[in-house]
Enzyme design. Structure first.
Site, mmCIF file in Angstrom:
data_model
loop_
_atom_site.group_PDB
_atom_site.id
_atom_site.type_symbol
_atom_site.label_atom_id
_atom_site.label_comp_id
_atom_site.label_asym_id
_atom_site.label_seq_id
_atom_site.Cartn_x
_atom_site.Cartn_y
_atom_site.Cartn_z
ATOM 1 N N LYS A 93 10.698 -12.326 1.605
ATOM 2 C CA LYS A 93 9.561 -12.810 2.413
ATOM 3 C C LYS A 93 10.060 -13.353 3.752
ATOM 4 O O LYS A 93 9.462 -13.091 4.801
ATOM 5 C CB LYS A 93 8.785 -13.888 1.635
ATOM 6 N N GLN A 109 6.179 -20.442 -4.171
ATOM 7 C CA GLN A 109 6.587 -19.338 -5.037
ATOM 8 C C GLN A 109 6.338 -19.699 -6.507
ATOM 9 O O GLN A 109 6.669 -20.792 -6.958
ATOM 10 C CB GLN A 109 8.084 -19.037 -4.792
ATOM 11 N N ASP A 132 -1.492 -17.122 0.179
ATOM 12 C CA ASP A 132 -1.435 -16.403 -1.095
ATOM 13 C C ASP A 132 -2.827 -16.111 -1.667
ATOM 14 O O ASP A 132 -2.944 -15.353 -2.628
ATOM 15 C CB ASP A 132 -0.667 -17.247 -2.123
HETATM 16 N N1 LIG Z 1 3.427 -17.445 -4.626
HETATM 17 C C1 LIG Z 1 3.553 -16.252 -5.226
HETATM 18 N N2 LIG Z 1 4.341 -16.110 -6.296
HETATM 19 C C2 LIG Z 1 4.459 -14.896 -6.890
HETATM 20 C C3 LIG Z 1 3.769 -13.777 -6.373
HETATM 21 C C4 LIG Z 1 2.929 -13.962 -5.246
HETATM 22 O O1 LIG Z 1 2.256 -13.009 -4.739
HETATM 23 N N3 LIG Z 1 2.857 -15.211 -4.690
HETATM 24 N N4 LIG Z 1 3.988 -12.509 -6.907
HETATM 25 C C5 LIG Z 1 5.084 -12.305 -7.823
HETATM 26 C C6 LIG Z 1 6.429 -11.986 -7.200
HETATM 27 N N5 LIG Z 1 6.428 -11.397 -5.856
HETATM 28 C C7 LIG Z 1 6.111 -12.173 -4.798
HETATM 29 O O2 LIG Z 1 6.243 -13.340 -4.767
HETATM 30 C C8 LIG Z 1 6.980 -10.102 -5.606
HETATM 31 C C9 LIG Z 1 7.347 -9.261 -6.624
HETATM 32 C C10 LIG Z 1 7.956 -8.016 -6.341
HETATM 33 C C11 LIG Z 1 8.176 -7.636 -5.040
HETATM 34 C C12 LIG Z 1 8.889 -6.375 -4.674
HETATM 35 O O3 LIG Z 1 8.907 -5.991 -3.524
HETATM 36 N N6 LIG Z 1 9.500 -5.704 -5.645
HETATM 37 C C13 LIG Z 1 10.316 -4.553 -5.355
HETATM 38 C C14 LIG Z 1 11.588 -4.648 -6.185
HETATM 39 C C15 LIG Z 1 12.418 -5.815 -5.754
HETATM 40 C C16 LIG Z 1 13.625 -6.051 -6.637
HETATM 41 O O4 LIG Z 1 14.597 -5.337 -6.477
HETATM 42 O O5 LIG Z 1 13.563 -6.977 -7.461
HETATM 43 C C17 LIG Z 1 9.545 -3.272 -5.680
HETATM 44 O O6 LIG Z 1 8.670 -3.324 -6.568
HETATM 45 O O7 LIG Z 1 9.840 -2.276 -5.041
HETATM 46 C C18 LIG Z 1 7.778 -8.462 -4.031
HETATM 47 C C19 LIG Z 1 7.181 -9.682 -4.297
HETATM 48 C C20 LIG Z 1 5.295 -13.519 -8.699
HETATM 49 N N7 LIG Z 1 5.273 -14.733 -7.959
#
Ligand SMILES: Nc1nc2c(c(=O)[nH]1)N[C@@H](CN(C=O)c1ccc(C(=O)N[C@@H](CCC(=O)O)C(=O)O)cc1)CN2
Length: 286
Positions: A52, A96, A119
């Protein structure tokens, strides 16, 4: 074989538009600012928070990070939120998730000013979404909707099956599909005959957090499959909630994991932060 819905490519396109919007706003003297709050040392959360911060830098959003120890008390976190609510450099606040056990996440999310709720998790913004008048939309479901839009699919009258009923993804994405006149079914751990429900779906949105739980042969020929799951299997491998290879044989279009919904989550966070800053700027000049 189905068409891949490339989250990375869609995210790159939208991020370029956001960067242009940030440049325009900065020219008026307002630099969008996002506070990123991480409590504890959960490895996945650390990765997401770094992603982020980098994404903010890439589009010209100022990000201020607060990395707090795992033993931080609820009162300490609430005091920080209060400080950020009053900080004029900060237009968006993100805490987060998940938070350590001693902290009531609902209380913390409710303490964030709804005007800075990048969020989209504050009950005010959730309520606005529920009545069809969204202000800030939660990032993952918002990203899912943008991806569906990119496929050119009209959701009106379509059978959408959402697997998972979390406040972060399942419930809001169901509301967003309903808003677009889909017929929506939300499935969960007590749903009877999940396979039958999925087999009837024109669109499947899997957000259950269990590796490859949705079997490929449950997917109707020609359905669109959006896989929100990001499950770590073994040391390095990431898989979704859907059996990808088998589902791809039947689906008209499908998102990969990684490279599908994940990059869209962070993109919509940037979008919400820019929106919050624009609204701040217009309130300041009103
Ligand atoms: N405050 C928040 N917490 C959480 C959220 C949220 O939207 N707001 N969502 C999830 C986790 N998350 C963002 O925080 C998130 C999860 C996955 C990815 C992402 O880009 N994943 C990649 C792989 C990354 C890796 O190698 O691990 C993909 O799918 O291509 C981004 C954000 C829970 N908490």
């Amino acid at each position: 074989m189905s068409k891949l819905i490339d989250g990375k490519a869609i995210a790159a396109k939208i991020r370029a538009e956001i960067a242009a919007g940030v440049t325009t706003l900065r020219a008026t003297g307002v630099t969008p600012g996002l506070a990123v709050v991480l409590v504890g040392d959960d490895p996945a959360s650390q990765v997401y928070v770094s992603m982020k911060e980098k994404a903010c830098r890439d589009v010209g959003i100022f990000s201020d990070e607060y990395k707090l120890p795992a033993e931080t008390s609820e009162a300490e976190l609430l005091a920080l939120i209060d400080q950020l609510n009053h900080d004029p450099k900060i237009h968006g606040i993100l805490v987060q998730l998940p938070l350590p056990k001693q902290i009531d996440a609902d209380k913390v999310l409710e303490a964030i000013s709804p005007l800075k709720d990048a969020d989209g998790f504050h009950p005010y913004n959730v309520g606005r979404l529920a009545i069809g008048k969204p202000t800030f939309r939660p990032c993952t479901p918002y990203g899912v909707m943008v991806m569906l839009q990119e496929t050119g699919l009209d959701l009106a009258g379509k059978e959408v099956v959402v697997v998972g009923r979390s406040n972060i993804v399942g419930k809001p994405v169901a509301l967003m599909c309903l808003q677009q006149n889909a017929t929506v079914t939300i499935c969960h751990s007590k749903t009877r005959d999940l396979a039958a429900k999925v087999r009837a779906a024109d669109v499947v949105i899997a957000a259950v957090g269990r590796p490859e739980m949705i079997k490929g042969d449950w997917i109707k020929e020609g359905a669109v499959v959006i896989d929100v799951g990001v499950n770590r299997v073994g040391e390095k491998k990431l898989v979704g909630d859907v059996e990808f290879a088998a589902a791809a044989e039947r689906a008209a279009a499908i998102t990969p994991v990684p490279g599908g919904v994940g990059p869209m989550t962070i993109t919509m966070l940037l979008y919400n932060t820019l929106e919050a800053a624009k609204r701040f700027a217009s309130r300041a000049t009103a």
